[in-house]
Design an enzyme around this catalytic site. Sequence first.
Site, mmCIF file in Angstrom:
data_model
loop_
_atom_site.group_PDB
_atom_site.id
_atom_site.type_symbol
_atom_site.label_atom_id
_atom_site.label_comp_id
_atom_site.label_asym_id
_atom_site.label_seq_id
_atom_site.Cartn_x
_atom_site.Cartn_y
_atom_site.Cartn_z
ATOM 1 N N SER A 109 105.571 8.053 71.928
ATOM 2 C CA SER A 109 105.589 9.402 72.488
ATOM 3 C C SER A 109 106.942 9.654 73.132
ATOM 4 O O SER A 109 107.585 8.731 73.650
ATOM 5 C CB SER A 109 104.486 9.548 73.532
ATOM 6 O OG SER A 109 104.662 10.727 74.288
ATOM 7 N N SER A 110 107.363 10.906 73.142
ATOM 8 C CA SER A 110 108.645 11.246 73.762
ATOM 9 C C SER A 110 108.617 11.079 75.274
ATOM 10 O O SER A 110 109.672 11.076 75.918
ATOM 11 C CB SER A 110 109.025 12.687 73.422
ATOM 12 O OG SER A 110 108.047 13.590 73.907
ATOM 13 N N CYS A 111 107.419 10.895 75.872
ATOM 14 C CA CYS A 111 107.346 10.726 77.327
ATOM 15 C C CYS A 111 107.889 9.371 77.775
ATOM 16 O O CYS A 111 107.973 9.110 78.973
ATOM 17 C CB CYS A 111 105.920 10.905 77.812
ATOM 18 S SG CYS A 111 104.800 9.567 77.355
ATOM 19 N N TYR A 138 100.819 6.361 81.120
ATOM 20 C CA TYR A 138 100.788 6.480 79.663
ATOM 21 C C TYR A 138 102.135 6.095 79.064
ATOM 22 O O TYR A 138 102.210 5.362 78.071
ATOM 23 C CB TYR A 138 100.419 7.915 79.278
ATOM 24 C CG TYR A 138 100.437 8.193 77.798
ATOM 25 C CD1 TYR A 138 99.409 7.742 76.974
ATOM 26 C CD2 TYR A 138 101.467 8.934 77.219
ATOM 27 C CE1 TYR A 138 99.406 8.014 75.611
ATOM 28 C CE2 TYR A 138 101.472 9.212 75.858
ATOM 29 C CZ TYR A 138 100.443 8.749 75.062
ATOM 30 O OH TYR A 138 100.449 9.006 73.715
ATOM 31 N N LYS A 142 103.214 3.056 76.348
ATOM 32 C CA LYS A 142 103.928 3.288 75.089
ATOM 33 C C LYS A 142 105.238 2.487 75.031
ATOM 34 O O LYS A 142 105.617 1.975 73.972
ATOM 35 C CB LYS A 142 104.208 4.780 74.907
ATOM 36 C CG LYS A 142 102.960 5.592 74.565
ATOM 37 C CD LYS A 142 102.342 5.108 73.262
ATOM 38 C CE LYS A 142 101.145 5.918 72.844
ATOM 39 N NZ LYS A 142 100.542 5.445 71.577
ATOM 40 N N HIS A 181 96.550 19.148 75.403
ATOM 41 C CA HIS A 181 97.955 19.503 75.523
ATOM 42 C C HIS A 181 98.117 21.020 75.465
ATOM 43 O O HIS A 181 97.168 21.762 75.208
ATOM 44 C CB HIS A 181 98.771 18.823 74.424
ATOM 45 C CG HIS A 181 98.902 17.349 74.611
ATOM 46 N ND1 HIS A 181 98.229 16.430 73.829
ATOM 47 C CD2 HIS A 181 99.617 16.614 75.507
ATOM 48 C CE1 HIS A 181 98.536 15.202 74.219
ATOM 49 N NE2 HIS A 181 99.364 15.287 75.246
#
Length: 323
Positions: A109-111, A138, A142, A181
């Site tokens: 994920s880009s987070c 989260y 990842k 989301h």
Amino acid sequence: MFNTDAKVFVAGHRGMVGSAIVRQLESKGYNNIVTRTRSELNLLSQADVHAFFESEGIGEVYLAAAKVGGIHANNEYPADFIYENLMIEANIIHAAHKNNVQKLLFLGSSCIYPKLAEQPMREDALLTGTLEPTNEPYAIAKIAGIKLCESYNRQYQRDYRCVMPTNLYGPHDNFHPENSHVIPALLRRFHEAVEQGVDTVTIWGSGKPMREFLHVDDMAAASIHVMNLDRDTYDANTQPMLSHINVGTGVDCTIRELAETIVKVTGFQGKLEFDATKPDGTPRKLMDVSRLKDLGWSYSISLEDGLKDAYHWFVENHTDARL
């Protein structure tokens, strides 16, 4: 390039990304796709996952299974998010290695990138700053998945690859009003506003944050493209960087612009309001996708066309969708 006879396990095949990967694999002629529902295989159980790999003779793995959610869900259930995601990825990656599965693709994920990372975010921004607090558990899970793949590659010469998607949307998304989301949440809210004749829809935040969105069918196509790249080509494009590749459009918009497009798609005729007392999250999240473009892939579905597709799916399936 594609070994369509390979026995491919898609973990998380009922989710938005996993189901898109299955559709894409089938369209390319893959004829030995293995899936398991949650009731058939508990991915949180190390013993169950190892037994599954031992019995099935899997050749390739797409690791799309994850616990996901929006700002509200990440704030409310941080322990669930970090625990379940750590367990799922550790169990699958280790079981794949122990059963001599050489090819695996992990979806992140880009987070994973710092809250204030330079924009657009390059792969080497990982671990260079503080994460966004609202989804830190989260994100850490990842990041651990990336490091698991990188470590098995270094120690055991595995070919475990990682792709980091931007914000995804599309068919089979989660349309829960609080735990979803931004795109599915807004599609549902505007749809219900039209049905109920509501005059005003209020949206969390100022509307100013910038976000990038990718249709899930494009994400699936990119995943299969990256999985099937020649290893020398892939390694040349990820070293000396960490072993992951950004996947996105390279184009972003404000939340206000997104909402205005969704108004157009759903036919809402009322007024938009923004509640600036609610959290905005990260000010901007835009991926640098130049590395992926150098590897021969770029997106094909525009935001408006993708939103129309997602909304059509919701209208046709909302009685059975995750609400």
